[in-house]
Write an enzyme that holds these catalytic residues in place. Structure first.
Site, mmCIF file in Angstrom:
data_model
loop_
_atom_site.group_PDB
_atom_site.id
_atom_site.type_symbol
_atom_site.label_atom_id
_atom_site.label_comp_id
_atom_site.label_asym_id
_atom_site.label_seq_id
_atom_site.Cartn_x
_atom_site.Cartn_y
_atom_site.Cartn_z
ATOM 1 N N CYS A 3 32.235 43.804 -10.261
ATOM 2 C CA CYS A 3 32.097 43.450 -8.913
ATOM 3 C C CYS A 3 31.273 44.721 -8.134
ATOM 4 O O CYS A 3 31.177 45.913 -8.200
ATOM 5 C CB CYS A 3 33.424 43.866 -8.071
ATOM 6 S SG CYS A 3 33.304 43.618 -6.523
ATOM 7 N N CYS A 6 32.292 47.051 -5.608
ATOM 8 C CA CYS A 6 33.233 48.041 -6.194
ATOM 9 C C CYS A 6 32.310 49.022 -6.982
ATOM 10 O O CYS A 6 32.453 50.246 -6.711
ATOM 11 C CB CYS A 6 33.969 47.574 -7.286
ATOM 12 S SG CYS A 6 35.576 46.568 -6.699
ATOM 13 N N ASP A 29 22.878 47.028 4.410
ATOM 14 C CA ASP A 29 22.444 45.622 3.680
ATOM 15 C C ASP A 29 21.269 45.614 2.923
ATOM 16 O O ASP A 29 20.215 46.207 3.726
ATOM 17 C CB ASP A 29 22.932 44.524 4.731
ATOM 18 C CG ASP A 29 22.987 43.212 4.035
ATOM 19 O OD1 ASP A 29 23.994 42.539 4.139
ATOM 20 O OD2 ASP A 29 21.784 42.769 3.303
ATOM 21 N N HIS A 45 39.695 46.728 -4.026
ATOM 22 C CA HIS A 45 38.994 45.259 -4.172
ATOM 23 C C HIS A 45 39.907 44.262 -3.823
ATOM 24 O O HIS A 45 41.225 44.109 -4.272
ATOM 25 C CB HIS A 45 38.568 45.151 -5.613
ATOM 26 C CG HIS A 45 38.028 43.711 -5.782
ATOM 27 N ND1 HIS A 45 36.741 43.481 -5.707
ATOM 28 C CD2 HIS A 45 38.760 42.444 -5.912
ATOM 29 C CE1 HIS A 45 36.355 42.101 -5.864
ATOM 30 N NE2 HIS A 45 37.635 41.512 -5.844
ATOM 31 N N ASN A 86 32.089 36.601 6.501
ATOM 32 C CA ASN A 86 32.257 35.537 5.854
ATOM 33 C C ASN A 86 33.173 35.282 4.857
ATOM 34 O O ASN A 86 33.439 36.140 3.880
ATOM 35 C CB ASN A 86 30.690 35.300 5.213
ATOM 36 C CG ASN A 86 29.539 35.282 6.224
ATOM 37 O OD1 ASN A 86 29.755 34.674 7.406
ATOM 38 N ND2 ASN A 86 28.223 35.907 6.107
ATOM 39 N N HIS A 97 34.009 40.449 -2.264
ATOM 40 C CA HIS A 97 34.883 41.402 -2.192
ATOM 41 C C HIS A 97 34.573 41.587 -0.633
ATOM 42 O O HIS A 97 33.453 41.920 -0.216
ATOM 43 C CB HIS A 97 34.080 43.013 -2.797
ATOM 44 C CG HIS A 97 34.544 44.206 -2.494
ATOM 45 N ND1 HIS A 97 34.890 45.170 -3.371
ATOM 46 C CD2 HIS A 97 35.238 44.774 -1.444
ATOM 47 C CE1 HIS A 97 35.563 46.288 -3.232
ATOM 48 N NE2 HIS A 97 35.468 46.195 -1.606
ATOM 49 N N HIS A 99 34.210 42.124 2.896
ATOM 50 C CA HIS A 99 33.090 43.065 3.802
ATOM 51 C C HIS A 99 32.851 42.567 5.220
ATOM 52 O O HIS A 99 33.086 41.335 5.403
ATOM 53 C CB HIS A 99 31.689 43.196 2.893
ATOM 54 C CG HIS A 99 31.078 41.680 2.479
ATOM 55 N ND1 HIS A 99 31.730 40.995 1.491
ATOM 56 C CD2 HIS A 99 30.358 40.961 3.449
ATOM 57 C CE1 HIS A 99 31.017 39.793 1.485
ATOM 58 N NE2 HIS A 99 30.002 39.987 2.379
ATOM 59 N N HIS A 101 30.125 42.611 7.937
ATOM 60 C CA HIS A 101 28.600 42.806 8.515
ATOM 61 C C HIS A 101 28.800 43.566 9.824
ATOM 62 O O HIS A 101 29.512 42.628 10.694
ATOM 63 C CB HIS A 101 28.101 41.400 8.411
ATOM 64 C CG HIS A 101 27.797 40.772 7.146
ATOM 65 N ND1 HIS A 101 26.532 40.807 6.383
ATOM 66 C CD2 HIS A 101 28.673 39.767 6.644
ATOM 67 C CE1 HIS A 101 26.606 40.030 5.341
ATOM 68 N NE2 HIS A 101 27.753 39.524 5.221
HETATM 69 P P1 AMP Z 1 27.998 37.501 2.145
HETATM 70 O O1 AMP Z 1 26.912 36.782 2.187
HETATM 71 O O2 AMP Z 1 28.573 37.546 3.836
HETATM 72 O O3 AMP Z 1 28.766 37.615 1.068
HETATM 73 O O4 AMP Z 1 27.378 38.979 2.333
HETATM 74 C C1 AMP Z 1 26.817 39.755 1.292
HETATM 75 C C2 AMP Z 1 25.599 40.686 1.666
HETATM 76 O O5 AMP Z 1 25.556 41.740 0.697
HETATM 77 C C3 AMP Z 1 24.339 40.025 1.929
HETATM 78 O O6 AMP Z 1 24.108 40.130 3.222
HETATM 79 C C4 AMP Z 1 23.245 40.776 1.099
HETATM 80 O O7 AMP Z 1 22.108 40.881 1.477
HETATM 81 C C5 AMP Z 1 24.075 41.842 0.571
HETATM 82 N N1 AMP Z 1 23.541 42.496 -0.610
HETATM 83 C C6 AMP Z 1 23.694 42.066 -1.722
HETATM 84 N N2 AMP Z 1 23.588 43.073 -2.716
HETATM 85 C C7 AMP Z 1 23.498 44.207 -2.264
HETATM 86 C C8 AMP Z 1 23.210 45.528 -2.456
HETATM 87 N N3 AMP Z 1 23.000 45.762 -3.925
HETATM 88 N N4 AMP Z 1 23.114 46.390 -1.622
HETATM 89 C C9 AMP Z 1 23.485 46.224 -0.291
HETATM 90 N N5 AMP Z 1 23.777 44.949 0.183
HETATM 91 C C10 AMP Z 1 23.729 43.878 -0.795
HETATM 92 ZN ZN ZN Z 2 35.088 44.641 -5.599
#
Ligand code: AMP
Ligand code: ZN
Length: 113
Positions: A3, A6, A29, A45, A86, A97, A99, A101
């Site tokens: 993940c 994680c 992000d 997680h 989301n 996982h 999160h 925003h």
């Molecule tokens: P979601 O689409 O709501 O699941 O959001 C996932 C978010 O994770 C997106 O806004 C991506 O830009 C962000 N994301 C993906 N990979 C990484 C990473 N390695 N570091 C920081 N953010 C990331």
């Molecule tokens: Zn995770």
């Protein structure tokens, strides 16, 4: 577990962290859609808010308190900011996982796209 978040939380993968404690991590992000775009995650997680019953109420409240504290520190509370989680494919959840925003530094429309 394979993940991404994680791995960012346990530093297997480098993240741009702005806050961490024993239970919660906040990082930038990688593809920001606002001048301030952070992600607040529990270290533990779970795939989405639909599994929130697995958390103690203290942790759930703790995440919201950290979001509030960070919004103040980043100076996005004055003009207003948005918190989004989301959930599921229909809402565009790409990382499974939980999160939150944290989006700020510009005007946001309602309803969202
Ligand atoms: P979601 O689409 O709501 O699941 O959001 C996932 C978010 O994770 C997106 O806004 C991506 O830009 C962000 N994301 C993906 N990979 C990484 C990473 N390695 N570091 C920081 N953010 C990331
Ligand atoms: Zn995770």
């Amino acid at each position: 577990m394979d993940c991404l978040f994680c791995k960012i939380a346990n530093k297997e993968i480098k993240g741009d962290l702005v806050y961490e404690d024993d239970e919660i991590v906040v990082f930038k992000d990688i593809n920001p859609v606002a001048p301030v775009h952070l992600l607040a995650i529990p270290r533990q997680h779970i795939s989405s808010i639909m599994e929130i019953d697995k958390f103690e109420d203290k942790l759930t409240a703790g995440i919201l308190k950290v979001i509030s504290k960070i919004a103040k520190e980043m100076n996005i509370d004055g003009d207003g900011f948005r918190v989004v989680t989301n959930t599921g494919d229909g809402a565009g959840q790409s990382v499974k996982h939980l999160h939150f925003h944290i989006l700020g530094g510009r005007k946001f429309n309602w309803p969202p796209g």
